[in-house]
Design a protein around this motif. Structure first.
Motif, PDB file in Angstrom:
ATOM      1  N   ALA A 147      10.825   9.164   0.551  1.00 46.00           N
ATOM      2  CA  ALA A 147      10.974   9.614   1.941  1.00 46.00           C
ATOM      3  C   ALA A 147      10.055  10.803   2.255  1.00 46.00           C
ATOM      4  O   ALA A 147       9.651  10.991   3.392  1.00 46.00           O
ATOM      5  CB  ALA A 147      12.431   9.972   2.231  1.00 46.00           C
ATOM      6  N   GLU A 148       9.728  11.585   1.221  1.00 49.52           N
ATOM      7  CA  GLU A 148       8.782  12.695   1.434  1.00 49.52           C
ATOM      8  C   GLU A 148       7.458  12.176   1.986  1.00 49.52           C
ATOM      9  O   GLU A 148       6.754  12.882   2.703  1.00 49.52           O
ATOM     10  CB  GLU A 148       8.442  13.386   0.103  1.00 49.52           C
ATOM     11  N   LEU A 149       7.088  10.967   1.617  1.00 51.07           N
ATOM     12  CA  LEU A 149       5.833  10.377   2.104  1.00 51.07           C
ATOM     13  C   LEU A 149       6.065   9.578   3.388  1.00 51.07           C
ATOM     14  O   LEU A 149       5.181   8.836   3.816  1.00 51.07           O
ATOM     15  CB  LEU A 149       5.214   9.487   1.021  1.00 51.07           C
ATOM     16  N   ASP A 150       7.262   9.708   3.933  1.00 57.34           N
ATOM     17  CA  ASP A 150       7.610   9.042   5.196  1.00 57.34           C
ATOM     18  C   ASP A 150       7.782   7.542   5.065  1.00 57.34           C
ATOM     19  O   ASP A 150       7.624   6.810   6.049  1.00 57.34           O
ATOM     20  CB  ASP A 150       6.568   9.328   6.289  1.00 57.34           C
ATOM     21  N   PHE A 151       8.093   7.067   3.849  1.00 52.20           N
ATOM     22  CA  PHE A 151       8.393   5.654   3.687  1.00 52.20           C
ATOM     23  C   PHE A 151       9.910   5.532   3.545  1.00 52.20           C
ATOM     24  O   PHE A 151      10.487   5.951   2.544  1.00 52.20           O
ATOM     25  CB  PHE A 151       7.731   5.070   2.440  1.00 52.20           C
ATOM     26  N   CYS A 198      15.428 -10.106  -8.801  1.00 52.66           N
ATOM     27  CA  CYS A 198      16.759 -10.156  -8.198  1.00 52.66           C
ATOM     28  C   CYS A 198      17.326 -11.505  -8.581  1.00 52.66           C
ATOM     29  O   CYS A 198      16.884 -12.534  -8.071  1.00 52.66           O
ATOM     30  CB  CYS A 198      16.711 -10.022  -6.673  1.00 52.66           C
ATOM     31  N   THR A 199      18.250 -11.498  -9.516  1.00 51.92           N
ATOM     32  CA  THR A 199      18.764 -12.772 -10.025  1.00 51.92           C
ATOM     33  C   THR A 199      19.600 -13.499  -8.979  1.00 51.92           C
ATOM     34  O   THR A 199      19.689 -14.715  -8.979  1.00 51.92           O
ATOM     35  CB  THR A 199      19.625 -12.569 -11.288  1.00 51.92           C
ATOM     36  N   LEU A 200      20.202 -12.745  -8.073  1.00 54.21           N
ATOM     37  CA  LEU A 200      21.143 -13.330  -7.124  1.00 54.21           C
ATOM     38  C   LEU A 200      20.432 -13.915  -5.899  1.00 54.21           C
ATOM     39  O   LEU A 200      20.783 -14.981  -5.420  1.00 54.21           O
ATOM     40  CB  LEU A 200      22.114 -12.237  -6.682  1.00 54.21           C
ATOM     41  N   CYS A 201      19.438 -13.199  -5.407  1.00 54.75           N
ATOM     42  CA  CYS A 201      18.769 -13.678  -4.184  1.00 54.75           C
ATOM     43  C   CYS A 201      17.335 -13.163  -4.179  1.00 54.75           C
ATOM     44  O   CYS A 201      16.522 -13.636  -4.955  1.00 54.75           O
ATOM     45  CB  CYS A 201      19.547 -13.273  -2.937  1.00 54.75           C
ATOM     46  N   SER A 202      17.026 -12.207  -3.344  1.00 52.23           N
ATOM     47  CA  SER A 202      15.625 -11.747  -3.287  1.00 52.23           C
ATOM     48  C   SER A 202      15.554 -10.285  -2.867  1.00 52.23           C
ATOM     49  O   SER A 202      14.650  -9.895  -2.139  1.00 52.23           O
ATOM     50  CB  SER A 202      14.837 -12.611  -2.309  1.00 52.23           C
ATOM     51  N   CYS A 203      16.503  -9.463  -3.328  1.00 49.89           N
ATOM     52  CA  CYS A 203      16.487  -8.046  -2.973  1.00 49.89           C
ATOM     53  C   CYS A 203      15.161  -7.426  -3.430  1.00 49.89           C
ATOM     54  O   CYS A 203      14.708  -7.673  -4.541  1.00 49.89           O
ATOM     55  CB  CYS A 203      17.659  -7.321  -3.615  1.00 49.89           C
ATOM     56  N   TYR A 204      14.604  -6.600  -2.575  1.00 50.88           N
ATOM     57  CA  TYR A 204      13.225  -6.142  -2.753  1.00 50.88           C
ATOM     58  C   TYR A 204      13.068  -4.854  -1.956  1.00 50.88           C
ATOM     59  O   TYR A 204      13.655  -4.724  -0.875  1.00 50.88           O
ATOM     60  CB  TYR A 204      12.320  -7.237  -2.183  1.00 50.88           C
ATOM     61  N   PRO A 205      12.290  -3.896  -2.437  1.00 48.14           N
ATOM     62  CA  PRO A 205      12.174  -2.620  -1.709  1.00 48.14           C
ATOM     63  C   PRO A 205      11.153  -2.689  -0.568  1.00 48.14           C
ATOM     64  O   PRO A 205       9.993  -2.336  -0.736  1.00 48.14           O
ATOM     65  CB  PRO A 205      11.721  -1.658  -2.810  1.00 48.14           C
ATOM     66  N   TRP A 206      11.583  -3.147   0.570  1.00 46.27           N
ATOM     67  CA  TRP A 206      10.676  -3.366   1.709  1.00 46.27           C
ATOM     68  C   TRP A 206       9.822  -2.158   2.087  1.00 46.27           C
ATOM     69  O   TRP A 206       8.623  -2.319   2.329  1.00 46.27           O
ATOM     70  CB  TRP A 206      11.472  -3.802   2.943  1.00 46.27           C
ATOM     71  N   PRO A 207      10.415  -0.952   2.168  1.00 46.37           N
ATOM     72  CA  PRO A 207       9.582   0.170   2.665  1.00 46.37           C
ATOM     73  C   PRO A 207       8.383   0.485   1.772  1.00 46.37           C
ATOM     74  O   PRO A 207       7.382   0.996   2.254  1.00 46.37           O
ATOM     75  CB  PRO A 207      10.550   1.352   2.707  1.00 46.37           C
ATOM     76  N   ARG A 258       0.836  -1.203   0.000  1.00 40.14           N
ATOM     77  CA  ARG A 258       0.000   0.000   0.000  1.00 40.14           C
ATOM     78  C   ARG A 258       0.872   1.255   0.000  1.00 40.14           C
ATOM     79  O   ARG A 258       0.473   2.294  -0.512  1.00 40.14           O
ATOM     80  CB  ARG A 258      -0.955   0.039   1.197  1.00 40.14           C
ATOM     81  N   ASN A 259       2.045   1.182   0.614  1.00 41.31           N
ATOM     82  CA  ASN A 259       2.949   2.340   0.585  1.00 41.31           C
ATOM     83  C   ASN A 259       3.366   2.650  -0.851  1.00 41.31           C
ATOM     84  O   ASN A 259       3.318   3.797  -1.281  1.00 41.31           O
ATOM     85  CB  ASN A 259       4.192   2.073   1.433  1.00 41.31           C
ATOM     86  N   GLY A 260       3.787   1.637  -1.570  1.00 43.05           N
ATOM     87  CA  GLY A 260       4.170   1.831  -2.970  1.00 43.05           C
ATOM     88  C   GLY A 260       3.018   2.386  -3.786  1.00 43.05           C
ATOM     89  O   GLY A 260       3.209   3.264  -4.639  1.00 43.05           O
ATOM     90  N   TYR A 266      14.304  -1.334  -7.191  1.00 39.98           N
ATOM     91  CA  TYR A 266      13.477  -0.662  -8.189  1.00 39.98           C
ATOM     92  C   TYR A 266      12.002  -0.687  -7.815  1.00 39.98           C
ATOM     93  O   TYR A 266      11.514  -1.654  -7.227  1.00 39.98           O
ATOM     94  CB  TYR A 266      13.657  -1.343  -9.555  1.00 39.98           C
ATOM     95  N   LEU A 267      11.328   0.388  -8.189  1.00 38.38           N
ATOM     96  CA  LEU A 267       9.870   0.450  -8.069  1.00 38.38           C
ATOM     97  C   LEU A 267       9.324   0.777  -9.452  1.00 38.38           C
ATOM     98  O   LEU A 267       9.698   1.798 -10.043  1.00 38.38           O
ATOM     99  CB  LEU A 267       9.458   1.551  -7.083  1.00 38.38           C
ATOM    100  N   VAL A 268       8.477  -0.099  -9.967  1.00 40.82           N
ATOM    101  CA  VAL A 268       7.861   0.156 -11.264  1.00 40.82           C
ATOM    102  C   VAL A 268       6.663   1.079 -11.059  1.00 40.82           C
ATOM    103  O   VAL A 268       5.832   0.854 -10.170  1.00 40.82           O
ATOM    104  CB  VAL A 268       7.401  -1.156 -11.940  1.00 40.82           C
TER     105      VAL A 268
END
Ligand code: FE
Length: 180
Positions: free
Chosen positions: A61-65, A88-97, A33-35, A147-149
Motif C-alpha cells: 500500500a505504501e506504493l499505492d497498490f 489456489c487449489t480451490l478456485c483462482s484466488c490471485y493478488p489482483w492489485p 508491473r505493479n508487483g 501470496y506474492l513471490v
C-alpha cells in the motif's frame, strides 16, 4: 470471465478480439508491473524489504497498490535453497492489485491439483529445473490470504536502477513458476 465473454459476444455487445486485447493488457502488461515494482523496491531498499516481509499488505500500500483481492497479502522470498510456488487449489484466488488478472493456466484444474502433488514436475514444465536440495514451498491462496513471490535478484545486476530491475521481473516469477 469466459462465461461473461460469451454472453457479451453473443449479444453483440463486444467483439471477441477487442476483449482478448483488453484481457491481455491486464493479464500481461499493466497488472504484473505493479508487483515488479514491489520486487525491485525490496531488492534495493533493505528497510522496505523488512517491512514487506513483516506486513506485505501495508508495504504494498505504501506504493499505492491496493484494492480488492489484495487486502491480505503475504510476501514469500526465494533464496538459494528455497523456492516458493503459489497456487489456489480451490478456485483462482490471485493478488489482483500487484499481478492483475490471473493467467488461464493458473485457473486450470491440472495446475491447481498438480502444483501441490508434484510441484517439481510442474516447475520443470515451465522450464524451471531446481537443484534436488532446493526446498519447494507451495502456498495455497485463499479468499483470506494472497501470496506474492519475491524472486532472487539475478547476479550481475548491481548497477541497475530500480526501474531497470523492475523490467526484469516477470509475472510468472512472482507466482513462482519461473526464477525471474
Ligand atoms: Fe481461489
Amino acid at each position: 470471465m469466459k462465461a461473461l465473454e460469451s454472453v457479451l459476444v453473443e449479444k453483440g455487445l463486444v467483439d471477441s478480439a477487442a476483449l482478448d486485447a483488453i484481457v491481455d493488457y491486464y493479464e500481461n502488461r499493466v497488472g504484473p508491473r505493479n508487483g515488479a515494482r514491489v520486487v525491485a523496491r525490496a531488492w534495493t531498499d533493505p528497510d522496505y524489504r523488512a517491512r514487506l516481509m513483516n506486513d506485505a499488505t501495508a508495504a504494498i500500500a505504501e506504493l499505492d497498490f491496493n484494492g480488492r483481492q489484495g487486502e491480505h497479502m503475504v510476501a514469500v522470498e526465494n533464496g538459494p535453497r528455497v523456492h516458493n510456488l503459489v497456487v489456489c487449489t480451490l478456485c483462482s484466488c490471485y493478488p489482483w492489485p500487484v499481478l492483475g488478472l490471473p493467467p488461464v493456466w493458473y485457473k486450470s484444474a491440472p495446475y491447481r491439483s498438480r502444483a501441490v502433488i508434484d510441484p517439481r514436475g510442474v516447475l520443470a514444465e515451465f522450464g524451471t529445473v531446481l537443484p534436488d536440495d532446493t526446498e519447494i514451498r507451495v502456498w495455497d491462496s485463499t479468499a483470506e490470504v494472497r501470496y506474492l513471490v519475491i524472486p532472487e535478484r539475478p547476479a550481475g545486476t548491481g548497477n541497475l536502477t530500480e526501474d531497470e530491475l523492475a523490467a526484469l521481473v516477470s509475472r510468472d516469477s512472482m507466482i513462482g513458476t519461473t526464477l525471474i
